[in-house]
Design an enzyme around this catalytic site. Structure first.
Site, PDB file in Angstrom:
ATOM      1  CB  CYS A   8      -0.987  -0.015   1.177  1.00  0.00           C
ATOM      2  SG  CYS A   8      -0.241   0.014   2.813  1.00  0.00           S
ATOM      3  NE  ARG A  14      -4.515   1.519   1.784  1.00  0.00           N
ATOM      4  CZ  ARG A  14      -4.329   2.293   0.718  1.00  0.00           C
ATOM      5  NH1 ARG A  14      -5.211   2.239  -0.273  1.00  0.00           N
ATOM      6  NH2 ARG A  14      -3.279   3.083   0.636  1.00  0.00           N
ATOM      7  CG  ASP A 124      -5.206   5.902   2.611  1.00  0.00           C
ATOM      8  OD1 ASP A 124      -5.281   5.446   3.771  1.00  0.00           O
ATOM      9  OD2 ASP A 124      -4.304   6.656   2.225  1.00  0.00           O
TER      10      ASP A 124
HETATM   11  P1  4NP Z   1      -1.799   2.776   4.118  1.00  0.00           P
HETATM   12  O1  4NP Z   1      -2.457   4.124   4.706  1.00  0.00           O
HETATM   13  O2  4NP Z   1      -1.247   3.143   2.777  1.00  0.00           O
HETATM   14  O3  4NP Z   1      -2.955   1.853   4.046  1.00  0.00           O
HETATM   15  O4  4NP Z   1      -0.744   2.365   5.106  1.00  0.00           O
HETATM   16  C1  4NP Z   1      -1.763   5.337   4.802  1.00  0.00           C
HETATM   17  C2  4NP Z   1      -0.977   5.583   5.882  1.00  0.00           C
HETATM   18  C3  4NP Z   1      -0.327   6.799   5.994  1.00  0.00           C
HETATM   19  C4  4NP Z   1      -0.475   7.759   5.014  1.00  0.00           C
HETATM   20  C5  4NP Z   1      -1.247   7.488   3.916  1.00  0.00           C
HETATM   21  C6  4NP Z   1      -1.896   6.281   3.817  1.00  0.00           C
HETATM   22  N1  4NP Z   1       0.171   9.015   5.141  1.00  0.00           N
HETATM   23  O5  4NP Z   1      -0.033   9.863   4.268  1.00  0.00           O
HETATM   24  O6  4NP Z   1       0.916   9.217   6.096  1.00  0.00           O
END
Ligand code: 4NP
Length: 158
Positions: A8, A14, A124
């Site tokens: 991800c 995720r 997300d």
């Molecule tokens: P992930 O979610 O891609 O599912 O781990 C996110 C976690 C952090 C961020 C974006 C998406 N961020 O911008 O910090």
């Protein structure tokens, strides 16, 4: 042995869930599968999964607290047979790192396992509420169930 990596953006929401769920399902069926996860971005490298992902996993009997975030690397194309990405941004980011057509063909949108050809994204959940994590959990649970079923079918063919 099949080697799978879940990808991800941050590797804290995720893909850690996808890793935990697939490990649990593969283990329960005694399948020889290596599962890892990574993020296309490095901002959260070294961190444990988001508290909300840890909570939803624990609610379903899965402990992901020992995972640590890391960035996806070009070397991962050599280490893994299949690369499941959560959304279209992840897909473009990972495919752009592929050094060959063969490597690019390892990259799949995870929801295409259950909705073939639809190219849907796992949303997300980072900026949303708890309900977003519940929805993400259900999508990943269904996808990982399909992944283990497909591995069992492949094993039966051999
Ligand atoms: P992930 O979610 O891609 O599912 O781990 C996110 C976690 C952090 C961020 C974006 C998406 N961020 O911008 O910090």
């Amino acid at each position: 042995m099949m080697k799978i990596i879940m990808v991800c953006l941050g590797n804290i929401c995720r893909s850690p869930l996808a890793e935990g769920i697939l490990k649990e399902k593969a283990g329960a069926r005694g399948l020889d599968v290596t599962v890892d996860s990574a993020g296309t971005a490095a901002y959260h490298a070294g961190e444990r999964p988001d508290r909300r992902s840890q909570e939803i996993a624990r609610k379903h009997g899965i402990d992901i607290s020992q995972q640590r975030a890391r960035q996806f690397e070009v070397a991962d194309f050599d280490l893994f047979d299949k690369i499941y990405v959560m959304d279209l941004h992840n897909f473009d980011d990972v495919v752009s790192l592929a050094g060959s057509e063969r490597d690019a063909e390892k990259v799949h949108l995870i929801l295409n396992t259950i909705y073939p050809g639809k190219n849907l994204s796992v949303p997300d959940p980072y900026y949303g509420g708890k309900n977003g994590f519940e929805k993400v959990y259900r999508m990943l649970d269904a996808s990982c169930e399909k992944i283990v079923e497909d591995i069992m079918l492949q094993n039966a063919d051999r």
